[in-house]
Write an enzyme that holds these catalytic residues in place. Structure first.
Site, PDB file in Angstrom:
ATOM      1  N   HIS A 150      41.978  35.022  43.210  1.00 35.08           N
ATOM      2  CA  HIS A 150      43.072  34.000  42.738  1.00 35.08           C
ATOM      3  C   HIS A 150      44.543  34.926  42.856  1.00 35.08           C
ATOM      4  CE1 HIS A 150      39.950  31.870  40.585  1.00 35.08           C
ATOM      5  NE2 HIS A 150      40.736  31.042  40.065  1.00 35.08           N
ATOM      6  N   ASN A 182      40.522  43.601  42.231  1.00 39.48           N
ATOM      7  CA  ASN A 182      40.427  42.357  41.812  1.00 39.48           C
ATOM      8  C   ASN A 182      39.940  42.348  40.234  1.00 39.48           C
ATOM      9  OD1 ASN A 182      40.882  39.206  41.786  1.00 39.48           O
ATOM     10  ND2 ASN A 182      38.418  39.187  42.002  1.00 39.48           N
TER      11      ASN A 182
END
Length: 340
Positions: A150, A182
């Site tokens: 994201h 991440n």
């Protein structure tokens, strides 16, 4: 931020300035030496200032025998960056890399404290507003070794289920190293951004990928090199990611605390200080070709890390999911999950 990365970004500016000087000096040598006659001023009206000399002499040619603009009858080649607004994000999609060039979001204490959505009901999805031949595909990430990372985290949009769902569009994703980035350092960085709403009534964040050059150890030359995933290879794997943060004091024309950070798309030790990745906002602008604060006067700008403590609160990945949004969403085609 390593000295090498800072040197890369600074070098881009130096090279641009050098090219400008070289071009100007060459142009001046080619100017027509015909002297300019300055009209005598009169007492009634002063003479207007003379226009700056052109870098090449103008020629009064007859009607051109060619029409290069005629190609537009078949279509506009581009480049085209698809502007993609959703409830929780606004982004510009780069068709060449199949990644967003930037994704913008706005968070407030009310939006962060709301809990009206559950990511268990969200799934990753291709963005059908992007032309089919240019969009990123779910199967591009299949067994790639990268997370669907994201750019605007899902946890920033839990004020609405629809808003949360839209953060799972692939136009909000880039390939990111999972373990160590991440799911770790990058996620802690996102949490830092959310915690800024404890100090500011309004926080705006722009996030995106970078593709920075690296010096070849064999010949000493700088080259841009990045992996491309998918079958056929379609989606570029960024070398770095940036965040530009605007923390607003909530008053019209008030102060804005600005922070700019560049992180490598790689494992980062959680003990690494966040401020080691802080860079001038102009450095990201030069490296990305984007402009973030051209309309923000200098007298309104404050340095974010001089106003608040820029440090991470490290929490376990599984605990973050349980505490914020429940269990992770189902994955498709065996791809790894993305950050919250």
């Amino acid at each position: 931020m390593s000295k090498t990365t800072l040197a890369i970004i600074a070098g881009l500016s130096a090279a641009s300035a050098t090219a400008t000087v070289i071009y100007a000096s060459r142009a001046q040598r080619k100017e027509d030496p015909t002297p300019t006659v300055t009209p005598k001023p009169t007492s009634a009206s002063p003479s207007p200032p003379l226009p700056a000399p052109l870098p090449f002499p103008l020629r009064k040619d007859p009607i051109s025998p060619v029409n290069p603009n005629g190609v537009f009858q078949y279509g506009f080649p581009g480049p085209i960056n698809d502007l993609r607004p959703t409830l929780s994000t606004t982004s510009s999609f780069d068709r060449r890399t199949r990644n967003p060039a930037w994704v913008a979001e706005h968070i407030t204490p009310a939006s962060i404290n709301a809990n009206n959505a559950d990511r268990r009901h969200s799934i990753f999805a291709e963005d059908e507003t992007i032309p089919e031949k240019f969009r990123a595909r779910l199967h591009d990430y299949f067994r790639s070794g990268y997370d669907r990372g994201h750019q605007v985290p899902a946890a920033d949009a839990k004020w609405s289920q629809d808003a949360l769902n839209q953060t799972f569009l692939l136009t909000n994703m880039c390939p990111q190293v999972g373990e160590g980035f991440n799911r770790d350092y990058w996620a802690h960085f996102e949490d830092f951004c959310r915690r800024l709403t404890n100090h500011y009534p309004s926080v705006r964040i722009v996030t995106g990928p970078l593709y920075l050059p690296r010096r070849d150890p064999e010949d000493g030359k700088w080259r841009v090199s990045y992996e491309v995933i998918g079958n056929p290879p379609n989606v570029a794997v960024p070398t770095h990611f940036y965040k530009v943060i605007f923390a607003e004091d909530g008053t019209t024309g008030g102060d804005v605390s600005v922070g700019a950070f560049v992180l490598p798309n790689a494992r980062i030790d959680n003990e690494k200080p966040l401020q080691s990745f802080e860079v001038p906002i102009e450095a990201i602008e030069r490296a990305s070709g984007l402009e973030f604060a051209g309309k923000l006067p200098v007298h309104r700008r404050k340095k974010l890390c001089e106003q608040v403590t820029c440090s991470l609160l490290v929490r376990d990945y599984a605990d973050r999911h349980r505490n914020l949004l429940g269990t992770p969403p189902p994955t498709k085609l065996g791809a790894t999950s993305s950050s919250v």
